[in-house]
Design an enzyme around this catalytic site. Structure first.
Site, PDB file in Angstrom:
ATOM      1  N   TRP A 325      15.509  85.736  49.020  1.00  0.00           N
ATOM      2  CA  TRP A 325      15.056  87.030  49.542  1.00  0.00           C
ATOM      3  C   TRP A 325      14.470  87.887  48.428  1.00  0.00           C
ATOM      4  O   TRP A 325      13.521  88.645  48.648  1.00  0.00           O
ATOM      5  CB  TRP A 325      16.239  87.760  50.193  1.00  0.00           C
ATOM      6  CG  TRP A 325      15.922  89.135  50.689  1.00  0.00           C
ATOM      7  CD1 TRP A 325      15.463  89.473  51.931  1.00  0.00           C
ATOM      8  CD2 TRP A 325      16.018  90.368  49.962  1.00  0.00           C
ATOM      9  NE1 TRP A 325      15.276  90.833  52.025  1.00  0.00           N
ATOM     10  CE2 TRP A 325      15.612  91.414  50.822  1.00  0.00           C
ATOM     11  CE3 TRP A 325      16.411  90.696  48.668  1.00  0.00           C
ATOM     12  CZ2 TRP A 325      15.598  92.746  50.434  1.00  0.00           C
ATOM     13  CZ3 TRP A 325      16.394  92.025  48.267  1.00  0.00           C
ATOM     14  CH2 TRP A 325      15.995  93.033  49.148  1.00  0.00           C
ATOM     15  N   HIS A 326      15.015  87.754  47.211  1.00  0.00           N
ATOM     16  CA  HIS A 326      14.581  88.602  46.111  1.00  0.00           C
ATOM     17  C   HIS A 326      13.175  88.253  45.619  1.00  0.00           C
ATOM     18  O   HIS A 326      12.511  89.111  45.028  1.00  0.00           O
ATOM     19  CB  HIS A 326      15.566  88.512  44.941  1.00  0.00           C
ATOM     20  CG  HIS A 326      16.814  89.310  45.162  1.00  0.00           C
ATOM     21  ND1 HIS A 326      17.885  88.833  45.886  1.00  0.00           N
ATOM     22  CD2 HIS A 326      17.154  90.570  44.776  1.00  0.00           C
ATOM     23  CE1 HIS A 326      18.833  89.760  45.918  1.00  0.00           C
ATOM     24  NE2 HIS A 326      18.415  90.812  45.264  1.00  0.00           N
ATOM     25  N   GLY A 327      12.730  87.060  45.825  1.00  0.00           N
ATOM     26  CA  GLY A 327      11.378  86.753  45.379  1.00  0.00           C
ATOM     27  C   GLY A 327      11.060  85.286  45.418  1.00  0.00           C
ATOM     28  O   GLY A 327      11.942  84.430  45.502  1.00  0.00           O
TER      29      GLY A 327
END
Length: 477
Positions: A325-327
């Site tokens: 989700w963060h990248g």
């Protein structure tokens, strides 16, 4: 428009005055002003992506009503998956397409198949991960019959687009924010005062702690090959406080700004670096995201029920998704995987819910154990942060290897001609204040609050121009 920018310092008072002195007659006018302000706020980043936000808002608003009104399970499923698929499709194209295309190309090249992948090179719309998750939770809750669909388009649009949380959270739930949006607000001086205190403390975290730590952390991580073991260890600590001050500072400011308009947002951080194990850390860090994955992924998968094999599977799925989700980078996935490994011994020994109560220390052996547990958890967290910060997994392993094998523990000058441990004094002061604040609702409130406020402003003015690193880390997610 950053919360710590001069433009926002002009924007916020104008909206505040209009909200309470011109548009306070009804809920409709209050929400209409906040919605227009939110769209203006978002368009300041890139007006073109405002259309994506509008489409996402309309999609979930319309499909939510259709799901509720459908007279068969088949129709409900069709509308449900239309919303889920479209939202995740946009998120996937903008955020992950190039990553998957490059990863596939690299995989094929390893087996002798060379190709030039078609890359989009699209700019990531700011806040897309956050407002997408707002919409997803709303649609899922309607599908599961937990809430009713919202028929007022302005109220729903404000829930999704509310500017304090639009670009970096907290990730709100319709069950919490929508009922507040649907009611007319009256000015509450104490609530507004608490909001100002939250904003100022968030600025301290961002400007004084995060931006100052960034100066040192960036210098060390960007030139880690020439750094000794002490500097590398300090670099990991500096980044740990940079990302905490940066993200929790934003969350505090978002909560404080929202209080000015009579709306309460979910708490997003609860002093995570005082955690006694990794499970407690994740109950205290980015709470809105952790609870989102818990409620909408972990529990539907079976959660902690079933065999240990399924429990382990569920834990790894959650942490890998959190990292992803963060990248779109393997370093984030590695960071999630490492945290899953940290969590595993607690799960297998049924210790993942051991530390629930508030921390208290006394002059006894148990307190020594608590302090050692906190320090150990912090060390493990810092090691995981190295993967989060590094440019590649290889660089992260090299960083840790050099830190463990260099063997040189001497002070080093950085490119900015300062000792890289000077900021430790500032960090120690900050940790002391945080420890004192851990049982308070508001960080600056209580006795001598005006003096505390003056000291915070003094620190912001003294260090506010020290670093040119002004952006918020989580804006890229």
């Amino acid at each position: 428009m950053f919360f710590n920018s001069l433009s926002f310092a002009v924007f916020l008072p104008i909206i505040f005055l209009l909200y309470w002195f011109v548009f306070s007659k009804s809920k409709l006018t209050q929400n209409g002003l906040l919605l227009l302000a939110s769209y203006f706020f978002y368009s300041c980043w890139d007006w073109r992506f405002l259309f994506l936000l509008l489409f996402s808002t309309f999609l979930d608003y319309y499909t939510g009503i259709q799901i509720e009104n459908s007279d068969s399970k088949k129709k409900r499923k069709i509308w449900f998956w239309l919303s889920i698929g479209t939202n995740l499709g946009f998120l996937g194209v903008f955020k992950y397409y190039d990553f998957f295309a490059l990863s596939l190309s690299n995989l094929l090249s390893n087996v002798g198949i060379k190709e030039n992948p078609l890359l989009l090179h699209w700019i990531l719309p700011v806040g897309i991960s956050f407002y997408t998750f707002h919409g997803l939770s709303y649609v899922i809750d309607i599908y599961k019959s937990r809430i009713k669909a919202e028929h007022n388009p302005i109220d729903y649009a404000l829930f999704v687009s509310y500017f304090p949380l639009l670009v970096a959270g907290p990730i709100e739930r319709a069950t919490h924010l929508l009922p507040q949006v649907k009611e007319k607000r009256s000015f509450n001086f104490q609530q507004a005062k608490d909001g100002v205190f939250m904003i100022v403390w968030g600025l301290v975290k961002k400007v004084v702690i995060a931006d100052t730590c960034a100066t040192y952390a960036n210098a060390i991580f960007d030139h880690y090959e020439s750094m000794n073991a002490l500097s590398l260890a300090l670099g990991a600590v500096y980044f740990a406080f940079q990302i905490y001050g940066d993200f929790s500072g934003y969350s505090d400011m978002a909560i404080g700004i929202s209080k000015l308009f009579g709306l309460e947002l979910l708490r997003n951080f609860n002093y995570p670096y005082f955690s006694r194990d990794i499970a407690e850390f994740w109950r205290r860090w980015h709470i809105s995201l952790s609870s989102w994955f818990r409620d909408y992924v972990y529990i539907p998968l079976g959660g902690s029920k079933g065999s240990k094999v399924k429990q382990v599977r569920n834990v790894f799925i959650i942490f890998l998704l959190s990292g992803f989700w963060h990248g779109a980078n393997w370093t984030y996935i590695a960071w999630g995987f490492i945290n899953a490994l940290y969590f595993l011994p607690l799960l297998l020994r049924n210790k993942n819910r051991s530390n629930i109560e508030v921390i208290s220390l006394k002059w006894n052996l148990d307190s020594v154990k608590v302090i050692l547990s906190i320090l150990m958890t912090f060390v493990l967290t810092c090691l995981a942060w190295v993967f989060f910060r590094a440019k590649s997994i290889t660089a992260a392993f090299d960083y840790i290897k050099r830190m463990a094998t260099n063997g040189i523990f001497q002070s080093q000058y950085l490119a900015n001609r300062r000792y890289n441990y000077e900021i430790l004094i500032l960090i120690l002061i900050f940790v002391s204040v945080e420890w004192n604040n851990r049982i308070k609702q508001e960080p600056i409130s209580g006795r001598f609050s005006i003096l505390r406020l003056a000291l915070c402003f003094g620190a912001i003015l003294a260090l506010g121009t020290y670093s040119d690193y002004k952006a918020f880390i989580y804006f890229q997610f």
